[in-house]
Each structure stands twice: as C-alpha cells, then as structure tokens.
Design an enzyme around this catalytic site. Structure first.
Site, PDB file in Angstrom:
ATOM      1  N   GLY A 432      -1.180   2.660  -3.633  1.00 14.35           N
ATOM      2  CA  GLY A 432      -1.346   4.077  -3.955  1.00 14.35           C
ATOM      3  C   GLY A 432       0.008   4.715  -4.166  1.00 14.35           C
ATOM      4  O   GLY A 432       1.046   4.041  -4.188  1.00 14.35           O
ATOM      5  N   GLU A 433      -0.008   6.040  -4.313  1.00 12.55           N
ATOM      6  CA  GLU A 433       1.235   6.771  -4.536  1.00 12.55           C
ATOM      7  C   GLU A 433       1.307   7.936  -3.577  1.00 12.55           C
ATOM      8  O   GLU A 433       0.355   8.708  -3.442  1.00 12.55           O
ATOM      9  CB  GLU A 433       1.326   7.276  -5.976  1.00 12.55           C
ATOM     10  CG  GLU A 433       2.661   7.949  -6.277  1.00 12.55           C
ATOM     11  CD  GLU A 433       2.837   8.269  -7.748  1.00 12.55           C
ATOM     12  OE1 GLU A 433       3.871   8.840  -8.109  1.00 12.55           O
ATOM     13  OE2 GLU A 433       1.928   7.934  -8.524  1.00 12.55           O
ATOM     14  N   LYS A 457       6.330   1.544   2.017  1.00 13.58           N
ATOM     15  CA  LYS A 457       6.520   2.855   1.394  1.00 13.58           C
ATOM     16  C   LYS A 457       7.876   2.869   0.707  1.00 13.58           C
ATOM     17  O   LYS A 457       8.887   2.506   1.314  1.00 13.58           O
ATOM     18  CB  LYS A 457       6.469   3.964   2.442  1.00 13.58           C
ATOM     19  CG  LYS A 457       5.080   4.342   2.887  1.00 13.58           C
ATOM     20  CD  LYS A 457       5.140   5.590   3.756  1.00 13.58           C
ATOM     21  CE  LYS A 457       3.757   6.086   4.118  1.00 13.58           C
ATOM     22  NZ  LYS A 457       3.811   7.343   4.898  1.00 13.58           N
ATOM     23  N   GLU A 503       2.723  -1.875   9.392  1.00 19.59           N
ATOM     24  CA  GLU A 503       1.546  -2.747   9.451  1.00 19.59           C
ATOM     25  C   GLU A 503       0.586  -2.421   8.312  1.00 19.59           C
ATOM     26  O   GLU A 503       0.451  -1.264   7.911  1.00 19.59           O
ATOM     27  CB  GLU A 503       0.812  -2.552  10.786  1.00 19.59           C
ATOM     28  CG  GLU A 503       1.423  -3.288  11.959  1.00 19.59           C
ATOM     29  CD  GLU A 503       0.590  -3.106  13.214  1.00 19.59           C
ATOM     30  OE1 GLU A 503       0.392  -4.083  13.939  1.00 19.59           O
ATOM     31  OE2 GLU A 503       0.131  -1.986  13.469  1.00 19.59           O
ATOM     32  N   GLY A 508      -8.135   0.308   5.016  1.00 16.42           N
ATOM     33  CA  GLY A 508      -7.624   1.482   4.312  1.00 16.42           C
ATOM     34  C   GLY A 508      -7.779   2.780   5.085  1.00 16.42           C
ATOM     35  O   GLY A 508      -7.918   2.796   6.311  1.00 16.42           O
ATOM     36  N   GLU A 509      -7.749   3.889   4.336  1.00 19.95           N
ATOM     37  CA  GLU A 509      -7.828   5.216   4.936  1.00 19.95           C
ATOM     38  C   GLU A 509      -9.208   5.463   5.540  1.00 19.95           C
ATOM     39  O   GLU A 509     -10.223   5.025   5.005  1.00 19.95           O
ATOM     40  CB  GLU A 509      -7.543   6.298   3.891  1.00 19.95           C
ATOM     41  CG  GLU A 509      -6.107   6.348   3.417  1.00 19.95           C
ATOM     42  CD  GLU A 509      -5.898   7.465   2.411  1.00 19.95           C
ATOM     43  OE1 GLU A 509      -6.837   8.273   2.223  1.00 19.95           O
ATOM     44  OE2 GLU A 509      -4.809   7.522   1.819  1.00 19.95           O
ATOM     45  N   ASP A 549      -0.127  17.217  10.775  1.00 22.26           N
ATOM     46  CA  ASP A 549      -0.923  16.790   9.614  1.00 22.26           C
ATOM     47  C   ASP A 549      -2.014  15.817  10.048  1.00 22.26           C
ATOM     48  O   ASP A 549      -2.137  14.719   9.515  1.00 22.26           O
ATOM     49  CB  ASP A 549      -0.014  16.162   8.565  1.00 22.26           C
ATOM     50  CG  ASP A 549      -0.676  16.113   7.189  1.00 22.26           C
ATOM     51  OD1 ASP A 549      -1.743  16.732   7.031  1.00 22.26           O
ATOM     52  OD2 ASP A 549      -0.126  15.467   6.286  1.00 22.26           O
TER      53      ASP A 549
END
Length: 1009
Positions: A432-433, A457, A503, A508-509, A549
C-alpha cells in the site's frame, strides 16, 4: 540604541504547513575547510509549535558563507511553510538579548564579517539571529494574499510586536477585538458557541492561557465574570470568519492605532542647517514628518536612489548619504550612531532591490587600499525553484549540514540496537501507500540466518527534511515499546532512502479484516479485540505516551485471535506535562474528543475517547464513525451532546462503557487500567453466553419427523410429563419446586394436578398408550420415535388440536383478566383519577365471565406508589388544591406531549411544571403560619421532597436530550415520565398533609350540598 525601530516578532502563534516538494537545500561546506572556520548558527523563526525545539534551526556553515545563503536555505527548507513567492521580503536580524541592541545584516555580509564586527562586542551566547519580514511590496495587503506562507509569517510577526509594545496602550475594545480575532484564527475548528460552555472556557483559561490573546493589564482591570462575558460576545461576531479573513481584519484594526508597514527614525536632515525630523521609511518611499499633526512629505522614491553610503562622525554619530537621480547633491541624514545609519541603509537598500530595476546592492564600501567601488557583487537572480535545483545538485547526500537539536523526550536511553544493513532486506510487492511513501512486503535475514517476513515503510525521495524527521519519529517511539499487542519494530535503515522495518501480519488491517469476515466473526471475538487494544493503550498510558490516532485502520491482525496496535506517526511522549499540543492540521477529526478538536489538546483522556470510537468501529465491522457527517459538522454534533448510536450487535453493557468514555469532561472519563478490568469482565460474560447458546443449539427440543408415506404435516408431540424432585433435598428440605408463571400460562399441562402423579402413587398409575406420551430417550434427532402408521399420526394430530384449542381458550381468559389488571394499574398511575374519585376501586366484571373469579391480585410493581383518595372538603377559595390540580395538569401535558416534542423543546414543558410547582409552594407558605406547629414539619419535608423531585426531573430531561439520537432515547424518556409521576404523587401527598393540618386547626369545612 535610541530611535531604532525593533521589527515585529512572535514565537507561539500560527498555522504553517510544510511543503511536499524537493529535498531541503543545504549550505555547502567545502571538505578542505579547517575546523575552526566552521560555524553553527542558531536561527530563530516563528512556528505554530509550543515546543521551543521547533522554533529554530541550526545551520552549519563557514566564515565565508553569505547571509543571503542562510536566509534562502531556511526558506527552502519548508520549516516556515511551502511555496514562498516573496523571498526578497525576508531579512536576518542580530539582536543582543540583554541590551536590545539590534543589527540588520546585509545579505552580502559573510558570517565571518558579522562575528568580527558585531559578535565580538558581547558574549556570543547573548546574541540571537531572527528571521524577519522587513521589506514589504507597495500594495502589500493584496500581494501577500498570493503568498499564504509569507502572509501568515508577517501576521505572527505583527502579533508579537502588538503584544510586546501596543497591547497595554490600546483601548479595551480594540484589545478585545484583536484577542478574539486571534482566538478565531488559532482555533479555526472550534464552533461559534464553544466558549459558551463553562468547561471549554475553563480549559482555555487554565491549559492554553488567556495571556496569549489578551494583555495582562486588561485581565487585572476587569472582573473575571465580566471579562468572560465580553470575550463570549465578541467571539460570536467573528465566529464565521476564515483564517485569512481574521488576518486581514487584524491588519485593518491595528493599522488604525499603529503604522504596521513602515519604520520611523528620529534623525537630522543636513541642509545648510540641521532640521530634526522623523524619517519614515516604508513601501511608499522615504518621507519626513516634522510634527504629528502634519502629513509626511516625500523626500525620495526608491527608484530615484542611485547610491547609499554610511560615514562615521565624531562622538559615535554617523551620516547616511543617499545619491538621488536628478539632484545636485546627495541627501544627508545625521543619526545618533553608526549602527542606526547602517540599519537605515540596509532598509533602504532592501526596498531598492524589491521595487527598483537594479537588483544589486547600492551600498558603497571603502576598500582597504582607498579605492571606491560602486557596488558589491550582485545577489544571484535565480528564483526559488532554480536556486533549489542549483543547491540540490551542488550538495552531497551524505553531508551533515542541517541538524535539529534532538528532542530528548523522544529518545530514551538503553534498549536494543535497531540498525539494519540494506542488503539484509529484500523488497517484494507493494502492500500500500502511506503519507510518506510506499509500504512493501519483504524478507529480512537476521544475524542467525533466519528469514523473517517483514513490512517495510519507505520515505519518498522528494520528501522535505521536516517530513523525514516526522517519518523517523515513529521509529524512535517504537524503539522503546515492548508489548504483545503492539506492532514490533525489527530495524531501521537511516541512510537515504530511509526504511522502517516491522513485523508483517498476513491478515492485514483490522478494518478490512472485519469487513471481509463480518458474517463469521462472533461478538466475543470482537470484544476480545477491544480488550487487547485496551491493554496496549494501558501500556502506553503507563509510559506517558499519547497515541492520537486509535482506529481500526491502524490496527493489524496477527491471527484470528490476536490484534496489534500500530502506526505511531502521531504519537508523542508527554512526560511530566499533562497534555501534548498539536501543531499539525492533518488530524482524524471524526475520532477526536471535543477538547482535541477545539483546542488541539491531546491527553490520555482524549485517547480514551478515541479508543471508544475504535470500539464502535470494531462492533460495527469497520464502519467509519459519523460517516453521515462532514468533518466540519462533527464538533457541533458533539457539543449538543449527541454521540454515536449503539451498533446492532454491541452488548448494552459495552455500549454503556463507551458512553462513559465519551463524557464531555475529560476528568470524568475512565482510565485505561479501569477499562481493562471492565472489558475483561464483559469478555468473560460474552464467552459464557456464547458457550450457553452453543450448548442450547446442540440440545434442541424433541420433534416428530414426517413419515415418508404421506405428505400431511405430522402431529406435534405432547409435552413430556414433569416429575417433581424427591423431598430429600439436602440443601433445603422444605423447598418445593415452583413452576414459573410464564411457563404455566403457555403450558397448562405442566400445572394440571391430574397429570402430575405424586411420588407415592406414581407406581400405581395405569400404563399409558404409546400415542398419549412420547418418552424421550436422547436429544439426538435420529432417536425420536416415529408414528407406526398414518392412522396413529392422525390420532396424535387430532389430540394435539384439541389440546391447543384448550390452551388458546385458557390464554384468552387470562388475557381478559390481564387487561383488567392493566387498566387498574393505569388508573393508579394517573393522579387525576384518585384526586377526583371518592369511592375505592373495585374490579369490574366482564360480561360472559361472571362465574370466573379471576386470578389472585398481582402484587404491586417495584416503584409503584400507593395513592389514597383526596379528602372530601369544601374547595372554595382553596389555593393549595387549585395549584395542585394545575400542577397535575402540567404533568399530564408533559406525559401527552413528550413523544411528539423535539428534544430541544423538552425544556418548555418541564419549565411549565416548575412554574406551577413554585405557585404551589408559595400558596402553602402563605397558609403555613395558620396551621398547627406539629403539622409544619411534615409539610416542610414534603416541600423539600418536591424540590428534589423537580431537580430529578430536570436531570432526566437533560439525559433524554443528550441521548436523543442514541438507542437509549426511549429509556431516558421513560425515566423522565417516572420522575414527573413521582412529582405529581408527592404534590398530592402535600395536599393531603395540608388538609389534615387544616382539619386539626378547624380550618376545613365539608362540601356544601
């Protein structure tokens, strides 16, 4: 140094965004430069951060570096804002902190010349370099609109000068206007009525401080309550203004008191004789002012000036000579010091560069050999983009030119080393970005040769230095974190391009995972996720770290039973402070607490709010909170008391916990340690419920399978006979089994004495036929007994129909009796009935059921109050009776209208009840002196009880208003009705107490016939 006009400055106000362009430029330090020729200058500027470490930049340079290079490098760094168009407006000022001595540094001076000429006069540590806007375009109001960064920087500069020099001199009205304009600009997300809330104003007073906006003298002269009201009223006038409009309004308001676009010097004009004047230098040229009542007279325009020269005189005085085109002789200005003349020369030279055709310097210097030169070498004419490209090409990537003072609060000693060699990491596909760059899937080979799947990242190559620091700040924080439910940092590659290695979690999310698996995920699993994140937040709370966040997009799924909190890009350590003040504008508004939106104030309590929103996301399977609102509308909804509605599958006890976390007052929210305990209990409870449901699903009730020989529906089996337990109960020998009332009503066969043989005669019971009773051997479907023939099945079906008919008849009878009982209860709850009814209520007989005596009287429900009939007295001119009746009518009006009224109109009907109660208590007070002293105590006690009832009604009304859009709305309305009913009953009790006292005092009379 008299007559020197100090430029405008301010440190703590502003909203500047960083650019997202080419990398930060560097002042090149040649490799062969000796160590003693290298200098590090600390240049201060204005920023939006309250952290002093963010308000300056350290610039590494040499003694040969020109001042213009330092100015340009700071402008291109993005530290004060992006896309600066008016770079020629900026200058560098050297200020002595103890004496306020000021020197404006010419762009072509070198660092070595500055040190030899000025810094040697005082201790080096007492000097400060300030980046200032000194030269303004002719129509600067319009020109600055095209360059937002320069506009805001000039505003901050002017705000600082106002607070330091003018705030104590302006009128209270102007100080109030200017302070409220800054309040509106600074807290641009705050709704117009936010300061009307007492808690918000106290937060502004204690945590932010009114000293940032209003002069201390004004605060001391006004009473706090009066001052607060004035701020609230003035703030309302500017509530609709945008940031740029606030800035322009500030300029126009202050311009009526002080000159904001020019500098004034007290000096002498040499024209055969000396004339003392005020020399005014600004965008309109050089003008003289002989008195305050006259208009300035123009001496020269900047386009006419051809040369500038400073000459020292005796006794520290100096002469500034300006060569003017077409004039037979130069304009000579005598100043009190050489430094003042040089500052004036720099100001005039800067305006000549800005407005004139000649871009070089007009200042003439004397060379050592006595020769004169017309001008210094011209300042490079490259624009910002070309200069940025030129500097980028000439700089080595590895050069360590710019260095911020490290924020030690983010760097903690100890712990493992996280340096990783780039060749140990192999990048694969893009996952992803992010904001700073792409996120890759990769493989890391550790020192043991083990291959580990990782997420990498990356930071974009064209990212500014400031954004690189923000990118690395996440890794700096993650170095010190060690928790099973926090994403683990593997390593860091600090060399360009910068990588952060963590890690990799294959699921995923969490947001995407919830959406994909919402049909299979159970409530206990969702509660488990919230518990795990809560434990991670409790860990962060223990080390004084705020996350800022917390959302499902920042939570990763390690396994179906384990989630981990990640993305610490907005996290900050707060150390001994109570809160962290945000300086960025990219914040998740819909997840934030009211104090975070209004004041950008972040604490552990604001993290608790965000965590509750995250819990809501999890129980909603990844839905975005307030997805039906825009960001700008969220704070208005929160200020009204509205909160997110209960998700469909959310357990009520968990939603109640969420609402506690959404308390408007941060101090009333629970801490994470408390939340961990509560969520652990909820999780255990949900697990037990799930196990019980699973057990019930396995053991289904018996049923008859349809025979294969015919298609008619099979008969239902009769219910299994109940055999009471033996009388040898070891725990309670005399305890008998009681069938629940609800079960008796729906299953009369369970309570029929004919079908319940006692243990004594059960052995002599005649044997039952197969078609009468089905004996259940097990709960498995294949063990159910099938009818042997169609005739037997038909008999079973007919018998079941007869039994069902009997059940329905019996239930109809009970429904009739229940409806009669309900009507009696409703009459009990209506005070009007008991006050006007002079005979006790008796159960009515229903036609067709005269022989049926009905079930025994049901016990009164909890909370129901016994109401006695009102005394039968003459009510002529009885104000107490009249006011009680009026109050009861107001209560009934509230009861009838509550369902149709919008929440904001609840106060109207409650206010009506309160006014009628006031009249009632007033009439009782008037009558009280004529009543016996022995009765007054009871009457006064009932009056106090009525006041408490009204307070309770008001509290329930507020609760109903706050939960108007939540699933608790109906329950809150019921509580409100209960409170109003209690008030009406107590009013009737007050009437009875007064009547009894009047009888004792012989003031009561029977009704006239």
């Amino acid at each position: 140094m008299s007559g020197v006009s100090e430029p405008l400055s301010r440190v703590k106000v502003g909203t500047l965004r960083r650019p997202e362009g080419p990398p930060e430029p560097m002042v090149v330090v040649p490799v062969d430069v000796e160590k003693e020729d290298v200098r590090i200058l600390k240049v201060c500027f204005y920023s939006n951060s309250f952290n002093p470490g963010k308000n300056f930049k350290l610039v590494k340079c040499t003694v040969q570096t020109e001042i213009q290079e330092i100015i340009t490098s700071i402008l291109l760094s993005g530290r004060i804002g992006p896309n600066i168009q008016l770079a020629e407006c900026y200058g560098l000022r050297l200020k002595h902190m103890k004496s306020d001595e000021i020197h404006w540094l010419h762009p072509q001076m070198t660092v070595g010349e500055v040190q030899d000429k000025y810094e040697c006069l005082h201790v080096e540590a007492e000097w400060r370099y300030d980046l200032q806007i000194r030269y303004l375009p002719e129509d600067f109001m319009e020109s600055l609109k095209e360059d937002r960064t320069t506009l805001l920087y000039f505003y901050q500069q002017l705000r600082n000068d106002y607070m330091q020099r003018y705030a104590s001199k302006v009128s209270e009205g102007m100080a109030l206007q200017l302070g409220c304009l800054e309040l509106r600009r600074f807290f641009k997300d705050m709704p117009h009525n936010a300061l009307d809330k007492k808690s918000n104003f106290e937060l502004l007073e204690k945590e932010v401080g009114l000293d940032l906006f209003f002069p201390k003298q004004m605060q001391e002269n006004l009473k706090p309550k009066q001052f607060r009201k004035m701020i609230q009223q003035t703030f309302q006038q500017y509530a609709s203004l945008r940031e740029e409009e606030c800035v322009m309004k500030f300029f126009n308001t202050l311009a009526g008191f002080a000159n904001i676009d020019q500098e004034t010097y007290r000096c002498e004009l040499i024209q055969g004789w000396n004339i003392t004047v005020d020399l005014v230098i600004g965008p309109k040229g050089i003008r003289q002012l002989t008195s305050q009542d006259t208009k300035p007279t123009c001496l020269a325009e900047f386009k006419q000036i051809k040369s500038i020269r400073c000459l020292p005189l005796e006794e520290t005085q100096a002469v500034l000579q300006l060569g003017i085109e077409g004039a037979p002789q130069s304009l000579s200005i005598k100043t009190s010091s050489l430094a003042e003349a040089e500052n004036m020369a720099d100001l005039i030279d800067g305006y000549c560069r800005l407005q004139g055709e000649h871009k070089g310097s007009l200042i003439m210097h004397a060379k050592k050999d006595g020769e004169k030169r017309n001008s210094l070498p011209q300042i490079p004419t490259l624009n910002l983009e070309a200069r940025r490209s030129h500097l980028s090409e000439s700089c080595s990537i590895e050069s360590d030119i710019y260095a911020e003072i490290p924020d030690e609060t983010l760097r903690r000693p100890g712990g493992p080393q996280y340096g990783v060699a780039r060749e140990e990491v192999v990048l694969n596909r893009i996952l992803g970005e992010g904001f700073f760059g792409e996120v890759y899937e990769g493989v890391y080979t550790n020192h043991k040769g083990e291959k580990i799947n990782v997420a990498v990242k990356t930071c974009k190559k064209d990212c500014t230095q400031d954004n690189k620091e923000k990118f690395m700040s996440e890794a700096v924080i993650m170095k010190n974190l060690d928790h099973p439910h926090i994403v683990k940092l593997i390593g860091i590659i600090e060399e360009e391009p910068t990588w952060i290695i963590m890690e990799l979690y294959p699921y995923g999310e969490l947001g995407h995972y919830l959406e994909r698996n919402k049909n299979s995920l159970k409530v206990p699993t969702l509660v488990l996720y919230t518990l795990q994140i809560c434990k991670a937040m409790a860990y962060l709370e223990s080390i004084n770290c705020v996350h800022r966040d917390i959302a499902v997009r920042n939570i990763l799924v390690a396994s179906p039973e384990c989630v981990k909190l990640g993305d610490f890009g907005l996290s900050r350590y707060i150390e001994d402070e109570d809160y962290y003040k945000a300086s960025v504008t990219r914040l998740p508004i819909k997840w934030m607490s009211p104090e975070s939106i209004n004041f950008r104030r972040f604490t552990t309590a604001s993290d608790v709010w965000m965590f509750a929103v995250c819990m809501w996301e999890i129980l909603s399977f990844g839905k975005q909170p307030f997805f039906w609102l825009e960001n700008k509308d969220v704070i208005g909804v929160l200020e009204k008391g509205d909160r997110l509605p209960k998700p469909e599958l959310c357990p009520p006890v968990l939603y109640t916990l969420m609402t506690r976390c959404w308390d408007y007052d941060p101090s009333d929210r629970p801490r994470f340690t408390e939340l961990v305990c509560s969520l652990s209990d909820i999780y255990q409870m949900e697990k037990d419920i799930a196990i019980e449901q699973e057990r019930n699903a396995r053991y289904r009730p018996p049923k008859i399978l349809e025979p294969t020989t015919f298609q008619e529906p099979p008969p239902k089996p009769s219910r299994p006979k109940y055999r009471p337990p033996p009388q040898t109960n070891l725990l309670a020998p005399k305890l008998q089994f009681q069938v629940p009332e609800g079960l008796c009503a729906s299953s009369p066969t369970l309570t029929s004495p004919m079908e319940y043989p006692s243990p004594v005669n059960s052995l002599h019971t005649p044997p039952l036929h197969r078609h009468n009773v089905f004996k259940r051997h097990s709960m498995r479907e294949e063990d159910f007994i099938r009818p042997s023939s169609r005739e037997e099945a038909q008999q079973l079906w007919e018998a079941e129909k007869i039994k069902m008919k009997q059940v329905l008849e019996r239930q109809q009878k009970q429904m009739v009796e229940d409806s009669q009982w309900l009507r009696r209860e409703e009459r009990c709850l209506d005070p009007m009935v008991y006050m006007n009814d002079k005979s006790p209520l008796t159960p009515e007989k229903e036609a067709g059921y005269t022989e049926f005596t009905g079930p025994p009287q049901k016990p009164p429900r909890l909370g129901a109050q016994s109401i006695q009939p009102t005394a039968n007295l003459d009510r002529t001119d009885d104000l107490v009776y009249h006011n009680v009746m009026t109050l009861v009518e107001a209560v009934l009006e509230l009861k009838n209208k509550l369902g149709q009224l919008p929440p904001e109109d609840y106060v109207v009907v409650v206010k009506n009840v309160g006014l009628n109660l006031r009249k009632l208590i007033g009439s009782v007070d008037d009558l009280l002196p004529s009543l016996p002293a022995s009765s007054r105590t009871e009457i006064e006690g009932t009056q106090k009880l009525l006041n408490k009832d009204l307070a309770e009604l008001i509290n329930k009304m507020k609760l109903a208003q706050q939960n108007a859009v939540t699933s608790l709305s109906e329950d809150c309305k019921r509580q409100m009705l209960t409170a109003s009913h209690t008030l009406a009953v107590d009013a009737k009790n007050l009437l009875d107490a007064v009547d009894q006292a009047k009888v004792v005092a012989n003031l009561a009379h029977p009704p006239a016939e």
